[in-house]
Design a protein around this motif. Structure first.
Motif, PDB file in Angstrom:
ATOM      1  N   ILE A 150       0.837  -1.196   0.000  1.00 14.53           N
ATOM      2  CA  ILE A 150       0.000   0.000   0.000  1.00 14.53           C
ATOM      3  C   ILE A 150       0.869   1.243   0.000  1.00 14.53           C
ATOM      4  O   ILE A 150       0.665   2.157  -0.781  1.00 14.53           O
ATOM      5  CB  ILE A 150      -0.931   0.016   1.228  1.00 14.53           C
ATOM      6  N   LEU A 151       1.831   1.276   0.877  1.00 11.35           N
ATOM      7  CA  LEU A 151       2.639   2.474   1.061  1.00 11.35           C
ATOM      8  C   LEU A 151       3.837   2.474   0.124  1.00 11.35           C
ATOM      9  O   LEU A 151       4.305   1.430  -0.312  1.00 11.35           O
ATOM     10  CB  LEU A 151       3.085   2.577   2.512  1.00 11.35           C
ATOM     11  N   PRO A 152       4.348   3.668  -0.178  1.00 13.37           N
ATOM     12  CA  PRO A 152       5.488   3.757  -1.089  1.00 13.37           C
ATOM     13  C   PRO A 152       6.741   3.135  -0.491  1.00 13.37           C
ATOM     14  O   PRO A 152       6.867   3.020   0.725  1.00 13.37           O
ATOM     15  CB  PRO A 152       5.671   5.261  -1.289  1.00 13.37           C
ATOM     16  N   GLU A 153       7.623   2.762  -1.372  1.00 12.43           N
ATOM     17  CA  GLU A 153       8.902   2.208  -0.934  1.00 12.43           C
ATOM     18  C   GLU A 153       9.741   3.294  -0.277  1.00 12.43           C
ATOM     19  O   GLU A 153       9.624   4.467  -0.598  1.00 12.43           O
ATOM     20  CB  GLU A 153       9.665   1.632  -2.128  1.00 12.43           C
ATOM     21  N   ASN A 170      -1.465  10.087  -0.644  1.00 11.66           N
ATOM     22  CA  ASN A 170      -1.563   9.793  -2.078  1.00 11.66           C
ATOM     23  C   ASN A 170      -1.433   8.299  -2.349  1.00 11.66           C
ATOM     24  O   ASN A 170      -2.147   7.755  -3.202  1.00 11.66           O
ATOM     25  CB  ASN A 170      -0.517  10.561  -2.871  1.00 11.66           C
ATOM     26  N   ALA A 171      -0.537   7.629  -1.641  1.00 12.14           N
ATOM     27  CA  ALA A 171      -0.370   6.184  -1.818  1.00 12.14           C
ATOM     28  C   ALA A 171      -1.627   5.439  -1.371  1.00 12.14           C
ATOM     29  O   ALA A 171      -2.078   4.512  -2.051  1.00 12.14           O
ATOM     30  CB  ALA A 171       0.850   5.695  -1.043  1.00 12.14           C
ATOM     31  N   LEU A 172      -2.189   5.846  -0.246  1.00 13.39           N
ATOM     32  CA  LEU A 172      -3.421   5.207   0.226  1.00 13.39           C
ATOM     33  C   LEU A 172      -4.575   5.456  -0.745  1.00 13.39           C
ATOM     34  O   LEU A 172      -5.335   4.545  -1.068  1.00 13.39           O
ATOM     35  CB  LEU A 172      -3.781   5.709   1.624  1.00 13.39           C
ATOM     36  N   ARG A 173      -4.703   6.704  -1.210  1.00 12.41           N
ATOM     37  CA  ARG A 173      -5.760   7.025  -2.174  1.00 12.41           C
ATOM     38  C   ARG A 173      -5.619   6.172  -3.427  1.00 12.41           C
ATOM     39  O   ARG A 173      -6.598   5.590  -3.919  1.00 12.41           O
ATOM     40  CB  ARG A 173      -5.743   8.499  -2.549  1.00 12.41           C
ATOM     41  N   SER A 174      -4.420   6.070  -3.959  1.00 16.21           N
ATOM     42  CA  SER A 174      -4.176   5.279  -5.156  1.00 16.21           C
ATOM     43  C   SER A 174      -4.560   3.814  -4.927  1.00 16.21           C
ATOM     44  O   SER A 174      -5.230   3.197  -5.766  1.00 16.21           O
ATOM     45  CB  SER A 174      -2.711   5.393  -5.559  1.00 16.21           C
ATOM     46  N   PHE A 175      -4.165   3.272  -3.799  1.00 18.35           N
ATOM     47  CA  PHE A 175      -4.489   1.884  -3.472  1.00 18.35           C
ATOM     48  C   PHE A 175      -5.998   1.688  -3.389  1.00 18.35           C
ATOM     49  O   PHE A 175      -6.558   0.781  -4.009  1.00 18.35           O
ATOM     50  CB  PHE A 175      -3.822   1.476  -2.158  1.00 18.35           C
ATOM     51  N   PHE A 176      -6.663   2.550  -2.609  1.00 14.67           N
ATOM     52  CA  PHE A 176      -8.112   2.394  -2.422  1.00 14.67           C
ATOM     53  C   PHE A 176      -8.870   2.630  -3.730  1.00 14.67           C
ATOM     54  O   PHE A 176      -9.885   1.974  -3.978  1.00 14.67           O
ATOM     55  CB  PHE A 176      -8.627   3.305  -1.316  1.00 14.67           C
ATOM     56  N   GLU A 177      -8.409   3.541  -4.569  1.00 17.35           N
ATOM     57  CA  GLU A 177      -9.058   3.767  -5.860  1.00 17.35           C
ATOM     58  C   GLU A 177      -8.992   2.507  -6.723  1.00 17.35           C
ATOM     59  O   GLU A 177      -9.945   2.191  -7.426  1.00 17.35           O
ATOM     60  CB  GLU A 177      -8.422   4.950  -6.595  1.00 17.35           C
ATOM     61  N   GLN A 178      -7.868   1.806  -6.663  1.00 18.97           N
ATOM     62  CA  GLN A 178      -7.729   0.570  -7.440  1.00 18.97           C
ATOM     63  C   GLN A 178      -8.614  -0.545  -6.888  1.00 18.97           C
ATOM     64  O   GLN A 178      -9.053  -1.418  -7.632  1.00 18.97           O
ATOM     65  CB  GLN A 178      -6.280   0.100  -7.427  1.00 18.97           C
TER      66      GLN A 178
END
Length: 96
Positions: A4-7, A18-26
């Protein structure tokens, strides 16, 4: 395993949200209707409230960066955001 979170060690609020939003959007197609609706309604408000308060406190443009109205708005939205955060955490626990 899904990441979920960026490296790396980037702990900045914007990077994490932003990483969480991207994950949840997918993944939101897999949400049940209530969770999907709540996510779409409250997630943007949740992240914007965090960013706005943080930015005003960290980068003030006047001598009174956090007003009573800002604090009041945060308290008003908090219960819904708390419920949403718990539902998303429960969804993650069951799906991953």
């Amino acid at each position: 395993m899904t990441t979920i979170l960026p490296e790396g060690d980037d702990w900045r609020v914007k990077t994490i949200t932003n990483a969480l939003r991207s994950f949840f959007e997918q993944k939101k197609r897999a949400f049940k209707n209530n969770l999907k609706e709540e996510y779409e309604a409250y997630w943007p408000a949740f992240t914007q409230q965090i960013r706005a308060v943080r930015n005003n406190a960290g980068h003030p443009t006047d001598i009174s960066p956090i007003s009573a109205d800002t604090v009041h708005a945060s308290f008003l939205i908090f219960p819904e955001l708390f419920v949403l955060a718990n539902k998303l955490a429960d969804w993650l626990d069951t799906e991953f």
